[in-house]
Design a protein around this motif. Structure first.
Motif, PDB file in Angstrom:
ATOM      1  N   LEU A 198      45.948  59.586  47.838  1.00 63.00           N
ATOM      2  CA  LEU A 198      45.552  60.428  48.962  1.00 63.00           C
ATOM      3  C   LEU A 198      46.599  61.517  49.168  1.00 63.00           C
ATOM      4  O   LEU A 198      47.549  61.386  49.938  1.00 63.00           O
ATOM      5  CB  LEU A 198      45.350  59.585  50.228  1.00 63.00           C
ATOM      6  N   VAL A 199      46.397  62.596  48.423  1.00 60.62           N
ATOM      7  CA  VAL A 199      47.287  63.752  48.429  1.00 60.62           C
ATOM      8  C   VAL A 199      46.410  64.999  48.405  1.00 60.62           C
ATOM      9  O   VAL A 199      45.232  64.936  48.014  1.00 60.62           O
ATOM     10  CB  VAL A 199      48.250  63.735  47.219  1.00 60.62           C
ATOM     11  N   PRO A 200      46.941  66.160  48.811  1.00 60.60           N
ATOM     12  CA  PRO A 200      46.103  67.368  48.892  1.00 60.60           C
ATOM     13  C   PRO A 200      45.409  67.733  47.587  1.00 60.60           C
ATOM     14  O   PRO A 200      44.241  68.142  47.600  1.00 60.60           O
ATOM     15  CB  PRO A 200      47.099  68.454  49.324  1.00 60.60           C
ATOM     16  N   GLU A 201      46.103  67.572  46.444  1.00 58.19           N
ATOM     17  CA  GLU A 201      45.507  68.030  45.190  1.00 58.19           C
ATOM     18  C   GLU A 201      44.324  67.164  44.737  1.00 58.19           C
ATOM     19  O   GLU A 201      43.541  67.571  43.882  1.00 58.19           O
ATOM     20  CB  GLU A 201      46.547  68.096  44.066  1.00 58.19           C
ATOM     21  N   LYS A 202      44.182  65.979  45.305  1.00 55.59           N
ATOM     22  CA  LYS A 202      43.031  65.132  44.980  1.00 55.59           C
ATOM     23  C   LYS A 202      41.849  65.375  45.925  1.00 55.59           C
ATOM     24  O   LYS A 202      40.732  64.950  45.636  1.00 55.59           O
ATOM     25  CB  LYS A 202      43.435  63.657  45.022  1.00 55.59           C
ATOM     26  N   LEU A 218      30.844  56.853  53.135  1.00 57.83           N
ATOM     27  CA  LEU A 218      31.856  56.990  52.091  1.00 57.83           C
ATOM     28  C   LEU A 218      32.982  56.001  52.327  1.00 57.83           C
ATOM     29  O   LEU A 218      33.466  55.858  53.452  1.00 57.83           O
ATOM     30  CB  LEU A 218      32.427  58.414  52.079  1.00 57.83           C
ATOM     31  N   ARG A 219      33.392  55.317  51.271  1.00 56.95           N
ATOM     32  CA  ARG A 219      34.550  54.428  51.316  1.00 56.95           C
ATOM     33  C   ARG A 219      35.645  55.012  50.431  1.00 56.95           C
ATOM     34  O   ARG A 219      35.423  55.270  49.242  1.00 56.95           O
ATOM     35  CB  ARG A 219      34.170  53.024  50.863  1.00 56.95           C
ATOM     36  N   ILE A 220      36.829  55.211  51.025  1.00 57.39           N
ATOM     37  CA  ILE A 220      37.967  55.831  50.355  1.00 57.39           C
ATOM     38  C   ILE A 220      39.008  54.758  50.066  1.00 57.39           C
ATOM     39  O   ILE A 220      39.374  53.979  50.955  1.00 57.39           O
ATOM     40  CB  ILE A 220      38.582  56.933  51.239  1.00 57.39           C
ATOM     41  N   ALA A 221      39.517  54.721  48.838  1.00 57.66           N
ATOM     42  CA  ALA A 221      40.529  53.738  48.444  1.00 57.66           C
ATOM     43  C   ALA A 221      41.661  54.430  47.708  1.00 57.66           C
ATOM     44  O   ALA A 221      41.432  55.351  46.921  1.00 57.66           O
ATOM     45  CB  ALA A 221      39.915  52.664  47.555  1.00 57.66           C
ATOM     46  N   GLY A 222      42.883  53.965  47.955  1.00 57.02           N
ATOM     47  CA  GLY A 222      44.029  54.502  47.224  1.00 57.02           C
ATOM     48  C   GLY A 222      45.282  54.517  48.075  1.00 57.02           C
ATOM     49  O   GLY A 222      45.221  54.355  49.304  1.00 57.02           O
ATOM     50  N   PRO A 223      46.420  54.739  47.451  1.00 51.52           N
ATOM     51  CA  PRO A 223      47.673  54.812  48.187  1.00 51.52           C
ATOM     52  C   PRO A 223      47.810  56.139  48.925  1.00 51.52           C
ATOM     53  O   PRO A 223      47.392  57.188  48.417  1.00 51.52           O
ATOM     54  CB  PRO A 223      48.735  54.688  47.090  1.00 51.52           C
ATOM     55  N   VAL A 224      48.394  56.093  50.109  1.00 56.73           N
ATOM     56  CA  VAL A 224      48.662  57.313  50.866  1.00 56.73           C
ATOM     57  C   VAL A 224      49.924  57.944  50.297  1.00 56.73           C
ATOM     58  O   VAL A 224      51.035  57.509  50.583  1.00 56.73           O
ATOM     59  CB  VAL A 224      48.816  57.015  52.371  1.00 56.73           C
ATOM     60  N   GLY A 225      49.740  58.965  49.483  1.00 59.00           N
ATOM     61  CA  GLY A 225      50.885  59.602  48.843  1.00 59.00           C
ATOM     62  C   GLY A 225      51.524  60.688  49.678  1.00 59.00           C
ATOM     63  O   GLY A 225      52.654  61.101  49.422  1.00 59.00           O
ATOM     64  N   ASP A 226      50.802  61.171  50.678  1.00 59.97           N
ATOM     65  CA  ASP A 226      51.311  62.228  51.556  1.00 59.97           C
ATOM     66  C   ASP A 226      50.856  61.890  52.971  1.00 59.97           C
ATOM     67  O   ASP A 226      49.729  62.169  53.357  1.00 59.97           O
ATOM     68  CB  ASP A 226      50.761  63.586  51.118  1.00 59.97           C
ATOM     69  N   TYR A 244      38.432  54.179  55.342  1.00 60.90           N
ATOM     70  CA  TYR A 244      39.551  54.023  54.419  1.00 60.90           C
ATOM     71  C   TYR A 244      39.781  52.529  54.244  1.00 60.90           C
ATOM     72  O   TYR A 244      40.087  51.824  55.208  1.00 60.90           O
ATOM     73  CB  TYR A 244      40.811  54.712  54.950  1.00 60.90           C
ATOM     74  N   VAL A 245      39.624  52.034  52.997  1.00 68.20           N
ATOM     75  CA  VAL A 245      39.680  50.589  52.757  1.00 68.20           C
ATOM     76  C   VAL A 245      41.013  50.143  52.181  1.00 68.20           C
ATOM     77  O   VAL A 245      41.180  48.963  51.837  1.00 68.20           O
ATOM     78  CB  VAL A 245      38.524  50.158  51.828  1.00 68.20           C
ATOM     79  N   GLY A 246      41.977  51.054  52.056  1.00 66.78           N
ATOM     80  CA  GLY A 246      43.320  50.685  51.639  1.00 66.78           C
ATOM     81  C   GLY A 246      43.596  50.914  50.163  1.00 66.78           C
ATOM     82  O   GLY A 246      42.800  51.502  49.429  1.00 66.78           O
TER      83      GLY A 246
END
Length: 356
Positions: A198-202, A218-226, A244-246
């Motif tokens: 989860l970063v701007p460029e994605k 929508l279900r969003i998954a991933g590390p919060v990079g920013d 956001y499911v983590g």
């Protein structure tokens, strides 16, 4: 393959190569190490502390050098993270130059650091470097430090090879593969999925805007990079059909993607490859994304749709068309075009060529 090879894989010094992965680079390195080991090769992974010990790990000595107060006060002193990575790769390459040929047949550099390329001439064994990103000044400088750079380069897509062509005119394209035995077919469902850092460029906020316009959860998954980006652009959209499911491990992520009607892929930069696209297709999940970077190399009209870059309205207009695509066609595309077996076979052939 006649004789098992002794392969040194150089990974990121910043993030551990373990589940849940920090990003596609770590996932790719983990997958490649497992595939080469399964083929009977002896693989040693040089990676950040905390990486998966099952990979034959040797931790990169990632620690801060002991600098004097005078050195720290110098105006050219970089930040501590940069200095620690520099020190780690410098030490690794010095060790490789000293006796690497006694332990390995080939070195495969999957890091983004310049030192494995700049110091390759000091090694008495072949070095392969995979280009995972657009050109960077440090790496271009390292390539040009010798009149004839002794490194063999591969690129993760034709798009990436073209971006590097002025500096590396002969990079071989070896696309990142996914383990289709692990990324299994799912039955689909009624929601959309987005996965990645989860970063701007994605562009996860653009995926959320498109899902809202299309009227599909929508279900969003991933590390919060920013964290600042997440709090300002993603967090306000949550709770309106956007969840956001983590940061999920591999098996949970397979269930999420395989259970989705479609996957949204919304890069705000020219994606060098797009591992999440290959993962979705392997799950039989069609992809609706922005036409940037290498996405159009992976997707065909049978398994995905592409909207103009940075256009959530255009993306939303394609969502309902995408979810009606044949999931079996998506799976077949992954098996034929971007499977782990295909990638491992191409790298093994290259290693054998160089080691001979």
């Amino acid at each position: 393959m006649n004789t098992p090879l002794r392969i040194a894989l150089i990974a990121s010094a910043r993030f551990p190569v373990r589940e849940p992965f920090a990003g596609g680079l770590e996932a790719h390195t983990w997958t490649l190490a497992k595939a080469l080991t399964a083929q009977g090769h002896h693989v040693t992974l040089f990676a950040a502390p905390g990486s998966d010990p099952a990979l034959g790990l040797r931790e990169l000595p990632v620690h801060r050098p002991v600098l004097t107060d005078a050195a720290r006060a110098d105006v050219s002193m970089p930040d501590a993270t940069w200095m620690a990575e520099h020190h780690a790769y410098l030490r690794l390459m010095m060790d490789m130059a000293q006796d690497g040929c006694a332990h390995f047949d080939v070195v495969h550099n999957n890091s983004l650091h310049y030192l494995p390329v700049a110091m390759a001439p000091a090694l008495r064994l072949p070095v392969v470097t995979t280009l995972h990103t657009p050109p960077t000044p440090w790496l271009e400088s390292a390539i040009q430090s010798q009149d004839a750079c002794p490194v063999t380069f591969t690129a993760v897509s034709s798009h990436t090879a073209l971006a590097w062509r002025s500096t590396v005119p002969d990079a071989r394209v070896v696309r990142n593969g996914v383990d289709t035995r692990l990324w299994t077919e799912g039955a689909g469902g009624t929601y959309l999925a987005w996965s990645g850092r989860l970063v701007p460029e994605k562009g996860p906020h653009l995926a959320a805007e498109a899902a809202l316009r299309a009227g599909v959860p929508l279900r969003i998954a991933g590390p919060v990079g920013d964290r600042r980006y997440f709090d300002e652009y993603v967090q306000p959209l949550l709770g309106t059909g956007i969840d956001y499911v983590g940061h999920l491990g591999r098996h949970a992520l397979v269930r999420l993607v395989g259970g989705a009607a479609a996957a949204l892929v919304t890069p705000s930069w020219d994606e060098p490859y797009g591992l999440v696209v290959a993962e979705a297709l392997s799950c039989g999940t069609p992809v609706c994304g922005f036409d940037r970077g290498a996405l159009n190399e992976i997707l065909t009209p049978e398994c995905g749709r592409l909207a103009p870059p940075d256009d959530p309205a255009g993306l939303a207009a394609l969502v309902h068309e995408t979810v009606r695509l044949d999931r079996r066609a998506a799976r077949r595309r992954a098996e034929r075009f971007c499977s782990l077996d295909t990638m491992a076979a191409q790298y093994t052939a290259l290693y054998e060529e160089l080691a001979a």
